[in-house]
Design a protein around this motif. Structure first.
Motif, PDB file in Angstrom:
ATOM      1  N   UNK A 240       3.064  16.591  -4.059  1.00  0.00           N
ATOM      2  CA  UNK A 240       2.763  16.227  -5.496  1.00  0.00           C
ATOM      3  C   UNK A 240       2.141  14.886  -5.922  1.00  0.00           C
ATOM      4  N   UNK A 241       2.723  13.511  -4.730  1.00  0.00           N
ATOM      5  CA  UNK A 241       2.219  12.470  -4.926  1.00  0.00           C
ATOM      6  C   UNK A 241       0.550  12.513  -4.680  1.00  0.00           C
ATOM      7  N   UNK A 408       1.224   4.155  -3.397  1.00  0.00           N
ATOM      8  CA  UNK A 408       1.417   3.995  -2.452  1.00  0.00           C
ATOM      9  C   UNK A 408       3.099   4.557  -1.432  1.00  0.00           C
ATOM     10  N   UNK A 409       3.469   5.544  -3.021  1.00  0.00           N
ATOM     11  CA  UNK A 409       4.163   7.078  -1.791  1.00  0.00           C
ATOM     12  C   UNK A 409       3.352   7.602  -1.360  1.00  0.00           C
ATOM     13  N   UNK A 413       3.187   2.606   1.065  1.00  0.00           N
ATOM     14  CA  UNK A 413       3.221   1.320   1.263  1.00  0.00           C
ATOM     15  C   UNK A 413       1.753   0.704  -0.131  1.00  0.00           C
ATOM     16  N   UNK A 414       1.621  -0.276  -0.415  1.00  0.00           N
ATOM     17  CA  UNK A 414       1.142  -0.499  -0.850  1.00  0.00           C
ATOM     18  C   UNK A 414      -0.509  -0.877  -0.765  1.00  0.00           C
ATOM     19  N   UNK A 415      -1.923  -0.204  -0.904  1.00  0.00           N
ATOM     20  CA  UNK A 415      -3.216  -0.467  -0.475  1.00  0.00           C
ATOM     21  C   UNK A 415      -3.331  -1.257  -1.213  1.00  0.00           C
ATOM     22  N   UNK A 416      -4.901  -2.348  -0.479  1.00  0.00           N
ATOM     23  CA  UNK A 416      -5.426  -3.069  -1.278  1.00  0.00           C
ATOM     24  C   UNK A 416      -6.019  -2.272  -2.515  1.00  0.00           C
ATOM     25  N   UNK A 451       9.714  -3.077  -3.043  1.00  0.00           N
ATOM     26  CA  UNK A 451       9.232  -4.202  -3.633  1.00  0.00           C
ATOM     27  C   UNK A 451       8.440  -3.560  -4.991  1.00  0.00           C
ATOM     28  N   UNK A 452       7.095  -2.672  -3.939  1.00  0.00           N
ATOM     29  CA  UNK A 452       6.444  -2.606  -5.396  1.00  0.00           C
ATOM     30  C   UNK A 452       6.605  -1.188  -5.702  1.00  0.00           C
ATOM     31  N   UNK A 453       7.735  -0.327  -5.835  1.00  0.00           N
ATOM     32  CA  UNK A 453       7.792   0.173  -6.399  1.00  0.00           C
ATOM     33  C   UNK A 453       9.084  -0.223  -7.770  1.00  0.00           C
ATOM     34  N   UNK A 454       9.336  -0.931  -6.895  1.00  0.00           N
ATOM     35  CA  UNK A 454      10.121  -2.356  -8.165  1.00  0.00           C
ATOM     36  C   UNK A 454       9.028  -3.034  -9.381  1.00  0.00           C
TER      37      UNK A 454
END
Length: 544
Positions: A240-241, A408-409, A413-416, A451-454
């Motif tokens: 679902x993400x 990110x999911x 991880x995080x993208x620009x 870390x990005x989720x936090x």
């Protein structure tokens, strides 16, 4: 005129409001509901019926003057989302959802269930009778889209708090049909997504409405991002993400929305009858202060929050809920949101005529919540309890944060793009231009997914503080109970032990109550006792 879409149709919609909630709603045939054959004949009547569906989002004042506060007027905005690491009730002596010491007969919970299903029934009746109206297909399509979306939204609230709930896609037609089984949550979420997706394809843009009270195309897309995020977490369905990311990105790419450069102005606008469509995408409408007209549908949350003030003429506020010290500490130095969301002052003896007294800088636990301030209300003189302040259901800042989380999911991880969405929200929080890099504020590149989720979790806490989403976020992240139990050692060592009612703090023992009470059963609310008594197919949630 602002809110005219509610008041213009209210006289007709009140005729539709007589759905009984004192019995098992799922089995109730309305006693004073206008017969379908005598209504739904033209655009005016369709609009009136649609306003009756919207009306259950907030508070309704009937011809007898009675009020209902079991949805966003007060219960779903305040009692339901407390207590968490964000906020708690100042007093925890009476049974309430906010202190996790209630039961299945708790009146606010029973009334909330009934009103949500009443709203769904109104939507179904409208959908079933819409085609016979003598009006254009364009009008019918728009009203159908709104009714479908709202039916989905009310089911979304139900499944979020109760889990498996009856999925109602047809109106109640007979009082003897009392046995209706619960539908698995996955099926409820799937139907919510179907209803909202169909609606989104037809709905108007917000600029065509000129206000945030009726659901727009981009607001529907934003809510669909939220529904998919909740489904991903509550159903443990990571697929679902991707849908959540797609819907949030659709809002971003529409070009219709942006962040108000002044964070506090968003909430001033809610009270001052000002629409700012770029940021505030969907609001629960409250109108007037309940004085002088049955068409005034004032809300209660604004007078329940705030710095306690017992002087009606200066904007009475109960100060019922306060911020935790954890929430206060969440904000960094220079973050302007802290001193807007959390009070910097109190009124001695709860008397605003004496002027405000600043809190000591070291006093960080149990400060009043101050996100909406009654001095900015459009209606004067003040009514003691009822306020015209609107309740936000969706802001563009939330869309940006949902995109960053889902992105990110999906990408591991995080993208620009995800970093930029998060950093726009952070920059605005510090009063900086949202489109300009700010190394002292921006989240740097190179973050791991965890870390990005936090970062996302904390930023949602800062940005959306006291807007009713924290508990639901903790639940979908599967960290609700650990977070609440983690508050016990914090309160036991950091919160003042003695009470200071003048400052809005009832002491350590009172503060500990909800966190000590919370248990596994509080992952879901209990099915209301009257529903269980009348519906032989209904089962109770675990632990109740």
């Amino acid at each position: 005129m602002r809110k005219s879409f509610i008041t213009s149709a209210l006289g007709l919609s009140l005729a539709l409001a007589g759905l009984s909630s004192c019995q098992d709603f799922l089995a109730t045939t309305p006693d004073d509901f206008v017969a379908p054959q005598g209504f739904y004949n033209n655009e005016s009547q369709l609009t009136a019926a649609l306003m009756g569906v919207y009306g259950k989002l907030g508070q309704e004042i009937t011809y007898t003057g009675s009020t209902e506060e079991s949805t966003y007027s007060r219960f779903l905005s305040l009692e339901a989302p407390a207590a968490t690491d964000e906020m708690l009730a100042r007093s925890n002596t009476a049974p309430a959802v906010s202190q996790y010491g209630y039961d299945a007969a708790h009146a606010n919970l029973v009334n909330c269930w009934s009103n949500l299903y009443e709203a769904i029934n109104r939507a179904n009746v409208l959908l079933e009778n819409l085609d016979k109206a003598n009006t254009s297909d364009v009008v019918k399509a728009q009203i159908r889209a709104e009714a479908l979306f709202l039916r989905g939204y009310y089911h979304f609230v139900l499944v979020g708090y109760w889990g498996d709930v009856p999925l109602k896609l047809q109106s109640t037609t007979a009082a003897n049909n009392v046995d209706i089984a619960r539908t698995p949550a996955a099926e409820v979420y799937a139907q919510v997504i179907r209803d909202m997706t169909e609606a989104e394809g037809v709905l108007k843009n917000g600029t065509e409405w000129g206000h945030s009270g009726r659901i727009s195309k981009t607001a529907a897309a934003g809510v669909l991002a939220r529904v998919n995020l909740y489904a991903a977490g509550r159903l443990n369905d990571p697929s679902k993400y991707a849908a959540a990311r797609t819907w949030a990105l659709k809002v971003i790419n529409s070009g219709q929305h942006g962040l108000n450069p002044n964070y506090s102005q968003i909430f001033k606008n809610h009270s001052a009858d000002i629409y700012e469509l770029r940021e505030s995408m969907w609001e629960v409408e409250f109108n007037g202060n309940g004085v002088g007209s049955i068409y005034n549908e004032g809300g209660r949350f604004a007078s329940t929050l705030g710095v306690r003030n017992d002087i009606t003429e200066l904007g009475f506020m109960q100060g019922t809920y306060v911020a935790t010290g954890v929430q206060y500490a969440l904000y960094g130095t220079g973050d302007l949101r802290r001193d807007w969301n959390i009070a910097t002052y109190y009124y001695p003896n709860y008397d605003a005529t004496r002027g405000a007294t600043p809190y000591a800088s070291t006093y960080t636990w149990g400060r009043y919540i101050n996100k909406w301030r009654r001095e900015g209300e459009a209606f004067k003189p003040y009514a003691k309890n009822l306020s015209p302040t609107n309740w936000p259901l969706l802001r563009y800042a939330d869309v940006l944060l949902m995109f960053a989380e889902a992105d990110s999911q999906v990408n591991g991880g995080p993208t620009a793009a995800g970093l930029d969405a998060l950093n726009q929200v952070r920059r605005r929080g510090y009063g900086l231009p949202v489109g300009t890099a700010a190394p002292t504020v921006d989240v740097p590149t190179g973050q791991s997914q965890s870390a990005f989720f936090t970062r996302i979790k904390d930023e949602r806490g800062r940005e959306l503080a006291f807007e009713g989403w924290r508990k639901l976020d903790l639940l979908r992240w599967n960290i609700f109970l650990p977070t609440l139990k983690g508050m016990i050692p914090i309160i036991s060592t950091q919160a003042p032990s003695s009470s200071n009612n003048a400052l809005g703090y009832n002491g350590r023992n009172s503060s500990l109550v909800p966190y000590q009470n919370a248990s596994e059963r509080d992952l879901l609310w209990p099915i209301p006792a009257n529903e269980l008594a009348l519906n032989k197919l209904m089962t109770q949630n675990p632990g109740w």
